[in-house]
Design a protein around this motif. Structure first.
Motif, mmCIF file in Angstrom:
data_model
loop_
_atom_site.group_PDB
_atom_site.id
_atom_site.type_symbol
_atom_site.label_atom_id
_atom_site.label_comp_id
_atom_site.label_asym_id
_atom_site.label_seq_id
_atom_site.Cartn_x
_atom_site.Cartn_y
_atom_site.Cartn_z
ATOM 1 N N ILE A 1 -0.620 -9.401 5.620
ATOM 2 C CA ILE A 1 0.432 -8.301 5.966
ATOM 3 C C ILE A 1 0.936 -7.631 4.881
ATOM 4 C CG2 ILE A 1 2.738 -7.869 7.140
ATOM 5 C CD1 ILE A 1 2.160 -10.576 9.048
ATOM 6 N N PRO A 2 0.966 -6.254 5.036
ATOM 7 C CA PRO A 2 1.590 -5.305 3.883
ATOM 8 C C PRO A 2 2.975 -5.938 3.662
ATOM 9 C CG PRO A 2 0.351 -3.919 5.331
ATOM 10 C CD PRO A 2 0.446 -5.359 6.056
ATOM 11 N N GLY A 3 3.180 -5.749 2.152
ATOM 12 C CA GLY A 3 4.574 -6.369 1.915
ATOM 13 C C GLY A 3 4.445 -6.629 0.434
ATOM 14 N N ASP A 4 5.632 -7.146 0.117
ATOM 15 C CA ASP A 4 5.541 -7.440 -1.309
ATOM 16 C C ASP A 4 5.471 -9.150 -1.462
ATOM 17 O OD1 ASP A 4 6.443 -5.023 -2.528
ATOM 18 O OD2 ASP A 4 8.673 -5.406 -1.859
ATOM 19 N N TYR A 5 4.849 -9.484 -2.608
ATOM 20 C CA TYR A 5 3.989 -10.777 -2.872
ATOM 21 C C TYR A 5 4.225 -11.313 -4.138
ATOM 22 C CZ TYR A 5 2.115 -10.456 1.781
ATOM 23 O OH TYR A 5 1.592 -10.616 3.085
ATOM 24 N N ASN A 6 4.356 -12.447 -4.683
ATOM 25 C CA ASN A 6 3.926 -13.024 -6.002
ATOM 26 C C ASN A 6 2.410 -13.621 -5.816
ATOM 27 O OD1 ASN A 6 6.283 -12.705 -7.770
ATOM 28 N ND2 ASN A 6 7.272 -13.953 -5.960
ATOM 29 N N PHE B 1 3.192 -8.465 -6.879
ATOM 30 C CA PHE B 1 2.136 -7.762 -6.326
ATOM 31 C C PHE B 1 2.321 -7.139 -4.947
ATOM 32 C CE2 PHE B 1 -2.127 -7.969 -3.742
ATOM 33 C CZ PHE B 1 -2.635 -6.830 -4.414
ATOM 34 N N THR B 2 2.154 -6.036 -4.671
ATOM 35 C CA THR B 2 2.244 -5.456 -3.652
ATOM 36 C C THR B 2 0.979 -4.813 -2.678
ATOM 37 O OG1 THR B 2 4.378 -4.245 -4.365
ATOM 38 C CG2 THR B 2 3.518 -3.026 -2.470
ATOM 39 N N VAL B 3 1.072 -5.305 -1.514
ATOM 40 C CA VAL B 3 -0.048 -4.997 -0.489
ATOM 41 C C VAL B 3 0.250 -3.758 0.303
ATOM 42 C CG1 VAL B 3 -1.411 -5.892 1.351
ATOM 43 C CG2 VAL B 3 -0.866 -7.556 -0.488
ATOM 44 N N SER B 4 -0.516 -2.705 0.219
ATOM 45 C CA SER B 4 -0.085 -1.482 0.892
ATOM 46 C C SER B 4 -0.566 -1.563 2.293
ATOM 47 C CB SER B 4 -0.703 -0.181 -0.001
ATOM 48 O OG SER B 4 -1.893 -0.472 -0.224
ATOM 49 N N GLN B 5 -0.179 -0.363 3.295
ATOM 50 C CA GLN B 5 -0.870 -0.294 4.273
ATOM 51 C C GLN B 5 -2.315 -0.049 4.421
ATOM 52 O OE1 GLN B 5 0.608 -0.870 7.263
ATOM 53 N NE2 GLN B 5 2.720 -1.025 6.849
ATOM 54 N N GLN B 6 -2.699 0.767 3.449
ATOM 55 C CA GLN B 6 -4.132 1.008 3.374
ATOM 56 C C GLN B 6 -4.454 1.001 1.908
ATOM 57 O OE1 GLN B 6 -6.351 1.956 5.799
ATOM 58 N NE2 GLN B 6 -4.864 1.352 7.575
ATOM 59 N N PRO B 7 -6.051 0.884 1.635
ATOM 60 C CA PRO B 7 -7.060 0.612 2.620
ATOM 61 C C PRO B 7 -7.013 -0.842 3.083
ATOM 62 C CG PRO B 7 -7.819 0.595 0.407
ATOM 63 C CD PRO B 7 -6.458 0.696 0.361
ATOM 64 N N SER B 8 -7.798 -1.139 3.924
ATOM 65 C CA SER B 8 -8.148 -2.495 4.543
ATOM 66 C C SER B 8 -8.577 -3.498 3.712
ATOM 67 C CB SER B 8 -8.921 -2.460 5.878
ATOM 68 O OG SER B 8 -10.171 -2.063 5.333
ATOM 69 N N LEU B 9 -9.485 -2.925 2.673
ATOM 70 C CA LEU B 9 -9.816 -4.036 1.468
ATOM 71 C C LEU B 9 -9.180 -3.568 0.297
ATOM 72 C CD1 LEU B 9 -13.577 -3.990 2.341
ATOM 73 C CD2 LEU B 9 -11.706 -5.948 2.880
ATOM 74 N N GLN B 10 -8.537 -4.224 -0.388
ATOM 75 C CA GLN B 10 -7.677 -3.932 -1.410
ATOM 76 C C GLN B 10 -7.897 -5.363 -2.566
ATOM 77 O OE1 GLN B 10 -3.387 -3.489 -0.882
ATOM 78 N NE2 GLN B 10 -3.918 -2.383 1.237
ATOM 79 N N GLU B 11 -7.763 -4.752 -3.779
ATOM 80 C CA GLU B 11 -8.111 -5.545 -5.026
ATOM 81 C C GLU B 11 -7.429 -5.564 -6.271
ATOM 82 O OE1 GLU B 11 -11.812 -5.094 -8.024
ATOM 83 O OE2 GLU B 11 -12.541 -5.392 -5.959
#
Length: 890
Positions: free
Chosen positions: A841-846, A872-882
């Motif tokens: 799910i997009p959001g803020d992570y460690n 580390f922040t997971v954004s809404q897009q793209p569906s594949l992030q690195e």
């Protein structure tokens, strides 16, 4: 061999996850997947030749994979022949050879040591042989029309002496049946002294069952070590129980006959101990079933059949003397799956194997195998309407794992097509350290990839094991492209003998140059164990770091470890009534003996006391647990609780008394419990050396019920752990049923952490919450694994220096205001393969990284993991992030 499987990630490492969270000051998928012979010049005139075998085992007693349940074999036309040799390379007559066909078949060797099985279909098989105190295997091969005879090398094997006593009086129980679960259960009956001897046992963790008239059956896990002149000894206490009965119905409420009902203790077991083949009761025409004797406690009853999807009852609490009736098991709607296996040219592949597993949970989850017909077609009946993972295999190729969601498409009209497009080959040769060919050496291969360590991947693919030919050459076919870690061991070494696989691996690329493996026969470590009063422990275990525990039966206290790889090792010696002794920097040279002399074990301090009811009367057969204090909010279960935290447990006698010896001088945590009488408070024992007397009073307890969900759907087989920071290590553990529900009946009042672990698409998900238990009340929680649309790849940055060969990566959501339970996922990272997190799910992570090679703590669990964490922040897009991270330094 040290495995990086889900048990390592899911059980021992949970303490590391939570310690990492504490260190951060945090409050408490797509449809993809990503040969034998006798050596020449033998002492006999028998010459046997065989192919190089490229095969995958069918569940090699590894705790971190599910055992494959085989559909019944069709009648075949193939013949399997072989030869059984003793340690002097002479043929053995009248040896028993077991074949893991379905049903299991056995054969006796002729005077010349040969054996034959006929009428077999082509597929992967495992064989095991035994004769007297000697044992061989299991050995894997793929049987085809080109297969030639193979050789089984008998070696001295372990034996187990089981003493059966009545729990309260400790009197011997003669006539009890003792079974050890292997391909075909080994059984013996206790004599007048209540003892039975089981011989020629394979190495590994096995299930022991004891049955006696008038008592409840007992199942427990046993770690079988290497051969010894003194049998391993174990004492099993049996207790009376009460009857339980019920009915199996379908989703419409109609009774179901002819299905097998199996009891499954719902708590305190991380391994499935019961087995429907040997422990089940078959329902009658009215769907009724009954067990005459089961020990008091919490159970779930599971019903299964070849044409029915497995269903489970709600958790049921059985009392000591009162029969429980009316237990209902509802079977969910099942479906069938049809498909076909094709080669990379689109042609049907006759007799390919197809395996299927549920892509969820971690325990007691569906894992089936079926053999295709001449047109490569297969049909599987009785599958649940869930998301399934499928894999096809053949002698020369395998498929990628394909996922089929039958919850979205319960009646699938079209065939599932599985293409055998993994056709890579690894070739090599095995030599001894003197350069001579190591004919018939055993070779293990492991894909150096994060995706290789997922529960589903390991279950469906199994282990890669091959046997070299007389010239030492081997070949592994049907591989996925990539880098593999190769190890070799002397002829006849079974994959479960972990000591043999401690050698550093050789890396090899598919399609690359021939790999050369050298067998270092290693050296020997020997010694003798004594207590500080010069007595010999009745039993003890020697643990070579990375190889697992090797139990000994006591005897004169001598131990011998053979085939220890060259280098520096740390040895642990542990046993009841003594403090675990660490022997560091044990130097081993090939062909030489390292004598440790006499290793003295300290008795430590003693603690004794009595377990009492609230009115002061003693409680017999209560369980008392003690361990070193846990660090922070760690959850530690399994063998880590015993070795790293010194967890010990004792049962009270008829007078309610208990005794512990060999306790460390560090602070300790103590607790008593009884399934009917309740639990005590968690008692903190300060550091010191003096012997202690401590009474425990049991009080009323509460219950905890809950559900584990993912995307709104129940998760079966999820591992659930409940722990209080003041409780001894080990916590209370259980698994969810097919309805995703769990229940714990006997929890002392207090605040608990509830933690659920599941695996999906190779990524381990961890969710937790806290709850307060009150006496005589039921607390309820719901844990749901979040389901997002983003996949995150974590890759290793190129770097110089001594780097870990693999790392543990934890993706932890940052706690949001008003919440205390951020979810986490765990994966494995290697320098060449990324860690892959799905459904994020997009959001803020460690994002935290620590070495998988990190040694276990030896200071009572107070060593925090060496994790390096970054936001580390997971954004809404793209569906594949690195994201790129640094591999940990060694």
């Amino acid at each position: 061999m040290k495995r990086l499987g889900l048990v390592v990630l899911g059980l021992v490492v949970l303490g590391a996850i939570l310690l990492t969270l504490r260190g951060l000051n945090a409050p408490a998928g797509d449809e993809s997947a990503d040969g034998k012979s006798a050596s020449p010049e033998r002492k006999t005139r028998v010459t046997v030749r065989s192919q190089n075998v490229a095969s995958r085992g069918l569940g090699l007693a590894e705790a971190n994979t599910l055992s494959i349940v085989l559909d019944e074999d069709p009648e075949g036309s193939l013949r399997l022949q072989g030869l059984v040799l003793d340690p002097q390379e002479l043929p053995v007559a009248d040896a028993t050879v077991l074949l893991d066909s379905n049903p299991v078949r056995s054969a006796r060797t002729e005077k010349d040591g040969t054996f034959t099985f006929t009428g077999l279909p082509p597929r992967s098989y495992q064989l095991e042989a035994r004769h007297g105190s000697l044992q061989a295997g299991p050995l894997s091969l793929w049987l085809s029309e080109r297969s030639e005879p193979l050789v089984l090398h008998l070696r001295p094997a372990a034996s187990l002496e089981v003493e059966v006593v009545e729990a309260s009086s400790r009197r011997a129980v003669p006539g009890a049946v003792v079974e050890l679960r292997t391909q075909q259960p080994r059984s013996a009956t206790t004599d007048g002294s209540g003892r039975a001897l089981l011989q020629a046992l394979p190495t590994g963790r096995l299930v022991l069952k004891v049955s006696a008239r008038g008592f409840s059956p007992v199942w427990q896990s046993i770690s079988v070590g290497q051969a010894s002149s003194v049998p391993q000894r174990v004492t099993v206490a049996v207790r009376s129980g009460a009857a339980v009965s019920g009915t199996v119905v379908d989703a419409r409420g109609a009774p179901v006959s002819g299905v097998t009902v199996t009891p499954a203790p719902s708590t305190q077991s991380l391994q499935t101990l019961t087995d429907a083949r040997w422990d089940g009761a078959v329902t009658d025409a009215s769907g009724r079933w009954r067990f005459e004797q089961l020990e008091a406690g919490s159970y779930r009853f599971e019903a299964s059949g070849p044409q029915r999807a497995t269903g489970s009852s709600a958790p049921v609490t059985l009392e000591e003397v009162r029969e429980t009736s009316g237990v209902t098991i509802t079977l969910p709607e099942s479906t069938r799956l049809m498909g076909q296996v094709l080669d990379d040219r689109g042609e049907p592949v006759p007799h390919a194997l197809v395996r299927v597993a549920i892509d969820e949970g971690m325990s007691r989850t569906l894992a089936r195998q079926v053999t295709c017909d001449q047109r490569g077609e297969f049909v599987m009946e009785g599958l649940p309407q869930r998301r399934l993972a499928l894999l096809a295999q053949h002698e020369q190729a395998s498929s990628i794992i394909r996922y089929v969601d039958l919850s979205q498409e319960p009646v699938r009209q079209e065939k599932v097509l599985l293409v055998l497009n993994a056709t890579e080959v690894l070739r090599g040769r095995v030599e001894f350290s003197n350069g001579q060919p190591a004919g018939e050496a055993v070779v293990q291969a492991e894909l150096s990839s994060a995706r290789a360590h997922g529960r589903v991947e390991q279950t469906l693919r199994g282990q890669l094991v091959a046997q070299a030919d007389p010239a030492g050459r081997f070949e592994l076919r049907g591989l996925q492209p990539g880098t593999y870690l190769l190890r070799a061991a002397p002829p006849g070494t079974p994959p479960q003998r972990r000591l043999a696989w401690l050698v550093p691996p050789v890396q090899a690329e598919t399609g690359g140059r021939e790999a050369v493996l050298r067998i270092n026969l290693g050296g020997t470590i020997q010694g003798q164990v004594r207590r500080d009063d010069n007595s010999v422990p009745e039993s003890f275990s020697v643990v070579l770091r990375g190889s697992g525990s090797i139990p000994y039966g006591g005897g004169d206290g001598r131990f011998l470890l053979q085939g220890v790889p060259e280098g520096s090792h740390t040895l642990y010696i542990t046993g009841p009534g003594v403090i675990t002794k660490a022997v560091p920097d044990v130097q081993v040279q090939e062909g030489k003996e390292t004598d440790l002399g006499v290793v003295v074990l300290q008795a430590g301090r003693r603690l004794q006391g009595q377990v009492l009811r609230a009115n002061g009367t003693p409680v017999a057969d209560a369980t008392v647990s003690i361990s070193q204090a846990l660090k922070g909010s760690g959850v530690v279960v399994g063998t880590a609780a015993e070795l790293d935290y010194g967890l010990q447990q004792a049962r009270t006698g008829a007078d309610g008394r208990f005794t512990f010896a060999g306790l460390p001088i560090t602070p300790l945590q103590l607790m008593g419990e009884h399934s009917q009488e309740g639990r005590s408070e968690f008692v903190q024992i300060p550091a010191g050396v003096a012997a202690l007397e401590m009474n425990l009073r049991l009080a009323a307890t509460g219950q905890l019920e809950g559900t584990v969900l993912s995307g709104g759907q129940p998760v079966s087989g999820a591992l659930v752990m409940v722990t209080n920071p003041g409780a001894p290590a080990g916590g209370t553990t259980g698994t969810t049923g097919t309805d995703g529900r769990f229940r714990f009946d006997n929890l002392a009042p207090g605040t608990y952490m509830v933690l659920a672990v599941a695996d999906s698409t190779g990524s381990q998900q961890v969710q937790r919450t806290t709850t307060t238990i009150q006496a005589q009340q039921v607390a309820r929680v719901e844990l749901e694994f979040p389901q997002g649309d983003v996949t995150v790849f974590v890759r290793a940055q190129p770097a110089e220096g001594a780097l870990a060969t693999s790392a543990r990566v934890i993706l932890m959501a940052k706690a949001q205001p008003g919440t205390t339970a951020p979810p986490a996922q765990v994966q494995v990272l290697t320098p060449v393969e990324p860690a892959r997190f799905t459904a994020v799910i997009p959001g803020d992570y460690n994002l935290c990284v620590s070495p998988m090679t990190e040694a276990p703590p030896t200071d009572g669990g107070t060593t925090a993991p060496r994790s390096k964490c970054n936001p580390f922040t997971v954004s809404q897009q793209p569906s594949l992030q690195e994201v790129m991270v640094a591999m940990p330094q060694l």
